[in-house]
Scaffold this active site. Structure first.
Site, PDB file in Angstrom:
ATOM      1  N   GLY A   1      43.355 -19.948  49.987  1.00 54.40           N
ATOM      2  CA  GLY A   1      42.447 -20.660  51.062  1.00 54.40           C
ATOM      3  C   GLY A   1      43.101 -21.065  52.187  1.00 54.40           C
ATOM      4  O   GLY A   1      43.921 -20.094  52.766  1.00 54.40           O
TER       5      GLY A   1
ATOM      6  N   ASP B   1      45.239 -23.068  52.617  1.00 49.30           N
ATOM      7  CA  ASP B   1      46.901 -23.436  52.523  1.00 49.30           C
ATOM      8  C   ASP B   1      47.578 -22.115  52.650  1.00 49.30           C
ATOM      9  O   ASP B   1      48.541 -22.108  53.548  1.00 49.30           O
ATOM     10  CB  ASP B   1      46.994 -23.835  51.176  1.00 49.30           C
ATOM     11  CG  ASP B   1      48.156 -24.491  50.505  1.00 49.30           C
ATOM     12  OD1 ASP B   1      48.883 -24.592  51.811  1.00 49.30           O
ATOM     13  OD2 ASP B   1      48.440 -24.801  49.638  1.00 49.30           O
TER      14      ASP B   1
HETATM   15  N1  AR6 Z   1      40.647 -22.152  58.668  1.00 50.00           N
HETATM   16  C1  AR6 Z   1      39.996 -23.133  58.210  1.00 50.00           C
HETATM   17  N2  AR6 Z   1      39.347 -23.139  57.156  1.00 50.00           N
HETATM   18  C2  AR6 Z   1      39.424 -22.392  56.157  1.00 50.00           C
HETATM   19  C3  AR6 Z   1      40.417 -21.391  56.371  1.00 50.00           C
HETATM   20  C4  AR6 Z   1      40.812 -21.111  57.635  1.00 50.00           C
HETATM   21  N3  AR6 Z   1      41.826 -20.330  57.975  1.00 50.00           N
HETATM   22  N4  AR6 Z   1      40.456 -20.531  55.276  1.00 50.00           N
HETATM   23  C5  AR6 Z   1      39.754 -21.320  54.437  1.00 50.00           C
HETATM   24  N5  AR6 Z   1      39.325 -22.238  54.871  1.00 50.00           N
HETATM   25  P1  AR6 Z   1      40.311 -24.137  50.165  1.00 50.00           P
HETATM   26  P2  AR6 Z   1      40.426 -26.860  48.546  1.00 50.00           P
HETATM   27  C6  AR6 Z   1      37.845 -23.382  54.552  1.00 50.00           C
HETATM   28  O1  AR6 Z   1      40.115 -23.259  48.962  1.00 50.00           O
HETATM   29  O2  AR6 Z   1      39.079 -26.629  48.150  1.00 50.00           O
HETATM   30  C7  AR6 Z   1      44.809 -23.736  47.799  1.00 50.00           C
HETATM   31  O3  AR6 Z   1      45.044 -22.642  46.918  1.00 50.00           O
HETATM   32  C8  AR6 Z   1      37.356 -22.711  53.251  1.00 50.00           C
HETATM   33  O4  AR6 Z   1      36.191 -22.080  53.590  1.00 50.00           O
HETATM   34  O5  AR6 Z   1      41.382 -23.526  51.082  1.00 50.00           O
HETATM   35  O6  AR6 Z   1      40.755 -27.925  49.000  1.00 50.00           O
HETATM   36  C9  AR6 Z   1      45.468 -25.051  47.515  1.00 50.00           C
HETATM   37  O7  AR6 Z   1      46.631 -24.849  47.347  1.00 50.00           O
HETATM   38  C10 AR6 Z   1      36.722 -24.221  52.565  1.00 50.00           C
HETATM   39  O8  AR6 Z   1      35.744 -24.561  53.255  1.00 50.00           O
HETATM   40  O9  AR6 Z   1      40.986 -25.626  49.900  1.00 50.00           O
HETATM   41  C11 AR6 Z   1      45.144 -25.810  46.440  1.00 50.00           C
HETATM   42  O10 AR6 Z   1      45.339 -25.146  45.207  1.00 50.00           O
HETATM   43  C12 AR6 Z   1      37.809 -25.153  52.934  1.00 50.00           C
HETATM   44  O11 AR6 Z   1      38.918 -24.406  53.873  1.00 50.00           O
HETATM   45  C13 AR6 Z   1      43.451 -25.536  46.559  1.00 50.00           C
HETATM   46  O12 AR6 Z   1      43.352 -24.014  47.345  1.00 50.00           O
HETATM   47  C14 AR6 Z   1      38.901 -25.391  51.727  1.00 50.00           C
HETATM   48  O13 AR6 Z   1      39.188 -24.563  50.982  1.00 50.00           O
HETATM   49  C15 AR6 Z   1      42.628 -26.544  47.314  1.00 50.00           C
HETATM   50  O14 AR6 Z   1      41.567 -26.080  47.533  1.00 50.00           O
END
Ligand code: AR6
Length: 172
Positions: A32, A34
């Protein structure tokens, strides 16, 4: 001027003082947003995360830590850990609110003026998007009422569903 904004886009491209990362307890990177932040920001961010781990053993859910932003245009990355949604709504809602508030406090402590948040917990961690947005906006609004030092808080939505939810809630 409205100090809260929402945009649709990739948070790694933003020129703000602080980019918030939706990390996990290990601080060792992941998928994601991260994954994107570490990919674009480069290895310096992970080096500092490792140093933090050595010092305090990771980041508890709802808390936040700060590192360099490496090759990103920002000055800092603040890594927070949102709750994994299991349906235990009361506890998880509090943890999500804590994550937003602790990021804001840490940003202000580092003299930031502008900060961008991803939609914490609403991807891999499965938190219901609309409820997460209500909590995020409430927490940021309450903070800005108490704090005059931040000029701008940007909710950077990656997916259209989140963007539509934020636009509606913020009446944009
Ligand atoms: N820019 C902005 N938002 C984004 C981007 C980006 N480049 N990429 C994804 N999103 P997530 P979580 C959005 O899954 O649910 C990781 O593996 C995405 O659409 O990134 O908090 C960590 O290491 C969503 O709306 O984070 C943890 O293990 C939002 O970011 C776990 O994921 C959050 O999605 C955390 O899960």
């Amino acid at each position: 001027m409205n100090r809260i904004q929402c945009i649709k886009g990739d948070i790694t491209s933003l020129q703000v003082d602080v980019i918030v990362n939706a990390a996990n307890n290990s601080l060792m990177g992941g998928g994601g947003v991260d994954g994107a932040i570490h990919r674009v920001g480069g290895p310096q961010i992970l080096d500092e995360c490792m140093a933090i781990r050595k010092r305090q053993g990771g980041c508890p859910t709802g808390e936040a830590v700060i590192t360099t932003a490496g090759n990103l245009k920002a000055k800092f990355v603040i890594h927070t850990v949102g709750p994994y949604w299991t349906g235990n709504s009361e506890e998880e809602e509090v943890l999500l609110a804590n994550a937003y508030r602790n990021c804001l406090t840490l940003a202000v402590g580092n003299l930031a003026k502008t900060i961008a948040f991803p939609n914490i917990s609403t991807g891999i961690y499965g938190f219901p998007k609309r409820r997460a947005a209500e909590i995020a906006i409430q927490e940021v609004s309450d903070f800005l009422e108490r704090d005059q030092s931040l000029d701008q808080v940007i909710f950077c939505c990656f997916d259209l569903e989140n963007f539509e939810i934020y636009k509606a809630l913020l009446k944009m």
